[in-house]
Motif scaffolding. Structure first.
Motif, PDB file in Angstrom:
ATOM      1  N   GLU A 255       0.827  -1.208   0.000  1.00 10.30           N
ATOM      2  CA  GLU A 255       0.000   0.000   0.000  1.00 10.30           C
ATOM      3  C   GLU A 255       0.860   1.257   0.000  1.00 10.30           C
ATOM      4  N   MET A 256       1.888   1.262   0.833  1.00  8.83           N
ATOM      5  CA  MET A 256       2.751   2.433   0.908  1.00  8.83           C
ATOM      6  C   MET A 256       3.529   2.617  -0.401  1.00  8.83           C
ATOM      7  N   GLU A 257       3.931   1.511  -0.988  1.00 10.04           N
ATOM      8  CA  GLU A 257       4.782   1.569  -2.173  1.00 10.04           C
ATOM      9  C   GLU A 257       4.073   2.151  -3.396  1.00 10.04           C
ATOM     10  N   ILE A 258       2.769   1.832  -3.555  1.00 14.65           N
ATOM     11  CA  ILE A 258       2.098   2.283  -4.781  1.00 14.65           C
ATOM     12  C   ILE A 258       0.955   3.255  -4.518  1.00 14.65           C
ATOM     13  N   SER A 259       0.890   3.797  -3.308  1.00 13.35           N
ATOM     14  CA  SER A 259      -0.252   4.656  -2.951  1.00 13.35           C
ATOM     15  C   SER A 259      -0.367   5.884  -3.849  1.00 13.35           C
ATOM     16  N   GLN A 260       0.725   6.316  -4.451  1.00 12.46           N
ATOM     17  CA  GLN A 260       0.684   7.503  -5.295  1.00 12.46           C
ATOM     18  C   GLN A 260       0.467   7.176  -6.772  1.00 12.46           C
ATOM     19  N   HIS A 261       0.381   5.897  -7.112  1.00 10.32           N
ATOM     20  CA  HIS A 261       0.218   5.507  -8.504  1.00 10.32           C
ATOM     21  C   HIS A 261      -1.252   5.623  -8.927  1.00 10.32           C
ATOM     22  N   ALA A 262      -1.483   6.133 -10.118  1.00 15.19           N
ATOM     23  CA  ALA A 262      -2.860   6.336 -10.594  1.00 15.19           C
ATOM     24  C   ALA A 262      -3.617   5.029 -10.743  1.00 15.19           C
ATOM     25  N   ASP A 263      -2.897   3.943 -11.047  1.00 14.35           N
ATOM     26  CA  ASP A 263      -3.560   2.645 -11.275  1.00 14.35           C
ATOM     27  C   ASP A 263      -3.528   1.744 -10.051  1.00 14.35           C
ATOM     28  N   ARG A 264      -3.341   2.320  -8.873  1.00 14.74           N
ATOM     29  CA  ARG A 264      -3.106   1.513  -7.668  1.00 14.74           C
ATOM     30  C   ARG A 264      -4.236   0.531  -7.362  1.00 14.74           C
ATOM     31  N   VAL A 265      -5.468   0.867  -7.764  1.00 16.94           N
ATOM     32  CA  VAL A 265      -6.609  -0.003  -7.472  1.00 16.94           C
ATOM     33  C   VAL A 265      -6.756  -1.104  -8.517  1.00 16.94           C
ATOM     34  N   PHE A 266      -6.126  -0.933  -9.667  1.00 21.25           N
ATOM     35  CA  PHE A 266      -6.370  -1.841 -10.789  1.00 21.25           C
ATOM     36  C   PHE A 266      -5.203  -2.775 -11.096  1.00 21.25           C
ATOM     37  N   ARG A 267      -4.232  -2.862 -10.189  1.00 18.53           N
ATOM     38  CA  ARG A 267      -3.059  -3.690 -10.430  1.00 18.53           C
ATOM     39  C   ARG A 267      -3.424  -5.163 -10.624  1.00 18.53           C
ATOM     40  N   LEU A 268      -4.305  -5.663  -9.767  1.00 16.84           N
ATOM     41  CA  LEU A 268      -4.674  -7.075  -9.853  1.00 16.84           C
ATOM     42  C   LEU A 268      -5.533  -7.336 -11.086  1.00 16.84           C
ATOM     43  N   ARG A 269      -6.434  -6.418 -11.406  1.00 11.95           N
ATOM     44  CA  ARG A 269      -7.264  -6.579 -12.603  1.00 11.95           C
ATOM     45  C   ARG A 269      -6.375  -6.725 -13.846  1.00 11.95           C
ATOM     46  N   LYS A 270      -5.361  -5.899 -13.946  1.00 13.25           N
ATOM     47  CA  LYS A 270      -4.448  -5.974 -15.083  1.00 13.25           C
ATOM     48  C   LYS A 270      -3.727  -7.317 -15.107  1.00 13.25           C
ATOM     49  N   ALA A 271      -3.251  -7.759 -13.947  1.00 17.31           N
ATOM     50  CA  ALA A 271      -2.521  -9.033 -13.872  1.00 17.31           C
ATOM     51  C   ALA A 271      -3.401 -10.210 -14.276  1.00 17.31           C
ATOM     52  N   LEU A 272      -4.676 -10.183 -13.892  1.00 18.19           N
ATOM     53  CA  LEU A 272      -5.573 -11.297 -14.185  1.00 18.19           C
ATOM     54  C   LEU A 272      -6.128 -11.262 -15.605  1.00 18.19           C
ATOM     55  N   SER A 273      -5.847 -10.178 -16.319  1.00 19.97           N
ATOM     56  CA  SER A 273      -6.242 -10.123 -17.725  1.00 19.97           C
ATOM     57  C   SER A 273      -5.155 -10.679 -18.652  1.00 19.97           C
ATOM     58  N   SER A 274      -4.022 -11.063 -18.066  1.00 18.25           N
ATOM     59  CA  SER A 274      -2.911 -11.578 -18.861  1.00 18.25           C
ATOM     60  C   SER A 274      -3.195 -13.000 -19.334  1.00 18.25           C
ATOM     61  N   GLU A 275      -2.460 -13.415 -20.352  1.00 20.63           N
ATOM     62  CA  GLU A 275      -2.687 -14.733 -20.940  1.00 20.63           C
ATOM     63  C   GLU A 275      -2.462 -15.859 -19.930  1.00 20.63           C
ATOM     64  N   SER A 276      -1.492 -15.686 -19.040  1.00 22.54           N
ATOM     65  CA  SER A 276      -1.174 -16.762 -18.087  1.00 22.54           C
ATOM     66  C   SER A 276      -2.290 -17.012 -17.085  1.00 22.54           C
ATOM     67  N   ALA A 277      -3.190 -16.045 -16.933  1.00 19.02           N
ATOM     68  CA  ALA A 277      -4.324 -16.233 -16.017  1.00 19.02           C
ATOM     69  C   ALA A 277      -5.525 -16.859 -16.700  1.00 19.02           C
ATOM     70  N   GLN A 278      -5.468 -16.970 -18.022  1.00 15.20           N
ATOM     71  CA  GLN A 278      -6.646 -17.410 -18.771  1.00 15.20           C
ATOM     72  C   GLN A 278      -6.882 -18.920 -18.716  1.00 15.20           C
ATOM     73  N   GLN A 279      -5.942 -19.660 -18.157  1.00 15.23           N
ATOM     74  CA  GLN A 279      -6.092 -21.125 -18.134  1.00 15.23           C
ATOM     75  C   GLN A 279      -7.006 -21.611 -17.011  1.00 15.23           C
ATOM     76  N   TYR A 280      -7.420 -20.697 -16.125  1.00 17.37           N
ATOM     77  CA  TYR A 280      -8.217 -21.098 -14.964  1.00 17.37           C
ATOM     78  C   TYR A 280      -9.688 -20.780 -15.182  1.00 17.37           C
ATOM     79  N   SER A 281     -10.544 -21.718 -14.812  1.00 16.49           N
ATOM     80  CA  SER A 281     -11.973 -21.469 -14.940  1.00 16.49           C
ATOM     81  C   SER A 281     -12.543 -20.758 -13.719  1.00 16.49           C
ATOM     82  N   TYR A 282     -11.884 -20.908 -12.569  1.00 22.08           N
ATOM     83  CA  TYR A 282     -12.252 -20.145 -11.378  1.00 22.08           C
ATOM     84  C   TYR A 282     -10.987 -19.575 -10.747  1.00 22.08           C
TER      85      TYR A 282
END
Length: 264
Positions: free
Chosen positions: A99-126
């Motif tokens: 939280e402290m490290e990225i609190s000033q970043h504009a995309d701080r709330v969307f980091r996980l959303r971006k990571a889970l949109s990657s191809e490596s996350a697409q192999q999971y159904s849940y």
């Protein structure tokens, strides 16, 4: 071949000790046992989901922290568990500084959303996101990334009070960062049929939230409590115990709701 992600589900409750991690581990195991490809992302610095699935701290070379700060992909950080079809992105104490490290970043709330949109996350159904017992930037990332929230709710006196706060939080997230966020369901945990108060809580929650409440009740169960100390889900530790059977029933309900949602 990649499969469509059926559902990214955040498992959240700002109150500790309600069975959040236990639900994440055992629901994921039950889904994997019936053939779904499942990933848990451990977002709690305590790392209980990782420990409960037998991932030694020395083996957590990469973690959800590395995924959130963007240095590694979900595929690189995911570790296979002893459960076929179930992997986990483990947690380390590094998350405490996120939280402290990225609190000033504009995309701080969307980091996980971006990571889970990657191809490596697409192999999971849940994909199940196990949150810390507080509403912080880690939980916000989970809710911003998820399709829905599954709420474990302990059958105790203050349950409804805490639930109303959480539902308000979900509403705020829906209005600010994730307009499609839905409530997957409320799962009642630590139910003791001998306790009149527990029976009353079940009745009150069902009256207020109707079909959002799963029919399955997760009972208080010694075997479920023992399982994490052996690094196993309860379903592997003792398949026949009441708690394991309840989580299998819950998985069946989750899948049934997904079928109904897709058919609607």
């Amino acid at each position: 071949m990649a499969v469509e992600i059926n559902r990214i589900i955040t498992i959240a409750n700002q109150k500790g000790g309600v069975g959040k991690t236990t639900t994440a581990i055992n629901l994921a195991t039950a889904l994997a046992a019936i053939g779904e490809r499942v990933l848990i992302v451990d977002l709690d610095p305590q790392g209980n989901a990782s420990t409960g699935l037998g991932i030694d701290r020395r083996d957590r070379k990469l973690s959800s922290y590395d995924v959130l700060i963007g240095t590694h992909s979900v595929g690189e950080a995911a570790v296979d568990t002893a459960v076929p079809n179930l992997a986990i992105v483990p947690s380390t104490m590094d998350l405490l500084g996120f939280e402290m490290e990225i609190s000033q970043h504009a995309d701080r709330v969307f980091r996980l959303r971006k990571a889970l949109s990657s191809e490596s996350a697409q192999q999971y159904s849940y994909i199940l996101l196990d949150c810390p017992p507080s509403f912080n930037l880690l939980t916000m990332n989970a809710m911003a990334a998820a399709h829905s929230v599954l709420v474990p709710l302990q059958c105790e006196f203050f349950a409804l009070e805490g639930l109303s706060q959480l539902l308000e939080t979900i509403s705020q997230v829906r209005h600010t960062v994730n307009p499609t966020l839905d409530i997957q369901g409320i799962v009642l945990t630590m139910f003791d049929a001998r306790n009149n108060l527990a029976q009353q809580v079940v009745s009150d929650v069902r009256e207020h939230l109707g079909e959002k409440v799963y029919a399955t009740l997760i009972p208080r169960n010694v075997r479920v409590s023992e399982a994490p100390s052996y690094g196993k889900p309860a379903i592997l530790y003792d398949l026949k115990c009441a708690g394991s059977q309840a989580y299998l029933q819950l998985a069946s309900e989750v899948i049934q709701r997904e079928r109904q949602r897709k058919a609607a």
